[in-house]
Design an enzyme around this catalytic site. Sequence first.
Site, mmCIF file in Angstrom:
data_model
loop_
_atom_site.group_PDB
_atom_site.id
_atom_site.type_symbol
_atom_site.label_atom_id
_atom_site.label_comp_id
_atom_site.label_asym_id
_atom_site.label_seq_id
_atom_site.Cartn_x
_atom_site.Cartn_y
_atom_site.Cartn_z
ATOM 1 N N SER A 50 0.859 -1.302 0.116
ATOM 2 C CA SER A 50 -0.006 0.175 0.012
ATOM 3 C C SER A 50 0.884 1.253 -0.020
ATOM 4 O O SER A 50 1.886 1.191 0.487
ATOM 5 C CB SER A 50 -0.825 0.090 1.174
HETATM 6 N N1 SAH Z 1 -0.495 -4.904 4.076
HETATM 7 C C1 SAH Z 1 0.273 -5.515 2.909
HETATM 8 C C2 SAH Z 1 -0.394 -5.179 1.538
HETATM 9 C C3 SAH Z 1 -1.477 -6.202 1.189
HETATM 10 S S1 SAH Z 1 -2.132 -6.417 -0.431
HETATM 11 C C4 SAH Z 1 1.488 -4.980 2.813
HETATM 12 O O1 SAH Z 1 1.957 -4.018 3.560
HETATM 13 O O2 SAH Z 1 2.322 -5.007 1.992
HETATM 14 C C5 SAH Z 1 -3.340 -7.708 0.009
HETATM 15 C C6 SAH Z 1 -2.994 -8.947 0.634
HETATM 16 O O3 SAH Z 1 -3.922 -9.652 0.820
HETATM 17 C C7 SAH Z 1 -2.529 -9.846 -0.712
HETATM 18 O O4 SAH Z 1 -1.042 -10.146 -0.377
HETATM 19 C C8 SAH Z 1 -3.490 -10.880 -0.817
HETATM 20 O O5 SAH Z 1 -2.880 -12.120 -1.039
HETATM 21 C C9 SAH Z 1 -4.015 -10.885 0.625
HETATM 22 N N2 SAH Z 1 -5.427 -11.473 0.950
HETATM 23 C C10 SAH Z 1 -6.389 -11.468 -0.019
HETATM 24 N N3 SAH Z 1 -7.391 -12.021 0.697
HETATM 25 C C11 SAH Z 1 -7.010 -12.638 1.560
HETATM 26 C C12 SAH Z 1 -7.758 -13.456 2.668
HETATM 27 N N4 SAH Z 1 -8.808 -13.903 2.591
HETATM 28 N N5 SAH Z 1 -6.750 -13.881 3.813
HETATM 29 C C13 SAH Z 1 -5.651 -13.555 3.968
HETATM 30 N N6 SAH Z 1 -4.855 -12.806 2.844
HETATM 31 C C14 SAH Z 1 -5.630 -12.276 1.808
#
Ligand code: SAH
Length: 216
Positions: free
Chosen positions: A53
């Site tokens: 993000s």
């Molecule tokens: N917070 C992260 C960015 C997240 S991007 C950072 O600091 O880099 C969103 C993430 O959510 C992705 O890696 C994706 O694989 C994950 N995601 C999506 N659905 C999910 C779920 N149901 N459970 C766990 N992770 C999930």
Amino acid sequence: MMVRHQLKSRGIRDTRLLEAMGNVPRHVFVPREYVDQAYADGPLPIGGGQTISQPFMVAWMTELLTLTGQEKILEVGTGSGYQAAILSLLADRIFSIERSRELAAQARERLRWLGYGNVEVIEGDGSQGYPEGAPYDGIIVTAGAPDIPRPLLEQLAEVGRLVIPVGGSGMQMLVLAQRRGDEFPTRELGSCAFVPLLGRYGWSGRGDGRSRGGRL
Ligand code: SAH
């Protein structure tokens, strides 16, 4: 630079948070080809269609948790591990759950290497929360959900806070929900754009794209 131009200028005030944002080496959390843009004012790809993000979004969501250092926190969507690293400096204990095995393994390795020892990265479906660590003083979801997953509300401690993007797959509303006994008053704080939250209480990726809240 990043702290002054992107965060303070947009109203982030929490000094512990600003200090943490200044201390965590964001360039370690982005792919090699984007290292020169690591401190730029936007999200960056981290592989598999996922993103780290924008720094301001990380700061804004974190500030909404009003952390003092004592809290137990759940992050849903570990991704690169950057948000988890910020949280690790501001709360007592962090559980971060990621559905991609590869991203979870990379983030776990990176956080260990950097010495953020109070973060536990779990591979799994975070739309169901992580009951093993509940109740949480704060839950932060860094992927866009069709609705607020009920299990996340249920895993909040009394007066615990949930920060989550809710809405369509392109744009969402950032929502803050707080537990007051069996009530969960919510506030809408502004728009944001996250990759979709998948899983049982997220987007199913089938039919109209809406999950049935686990009833499918
Ligand atoms: N917070 C992260 C960015 C997240 S991007 C950072 O600091 O880099 C969103 C993430 O959510 C992705 O890696 C994706 O694989 C994950 N995601 C999506 N659905 C999910 C779920 N149901 N459970 C766990 N992770 C999930």
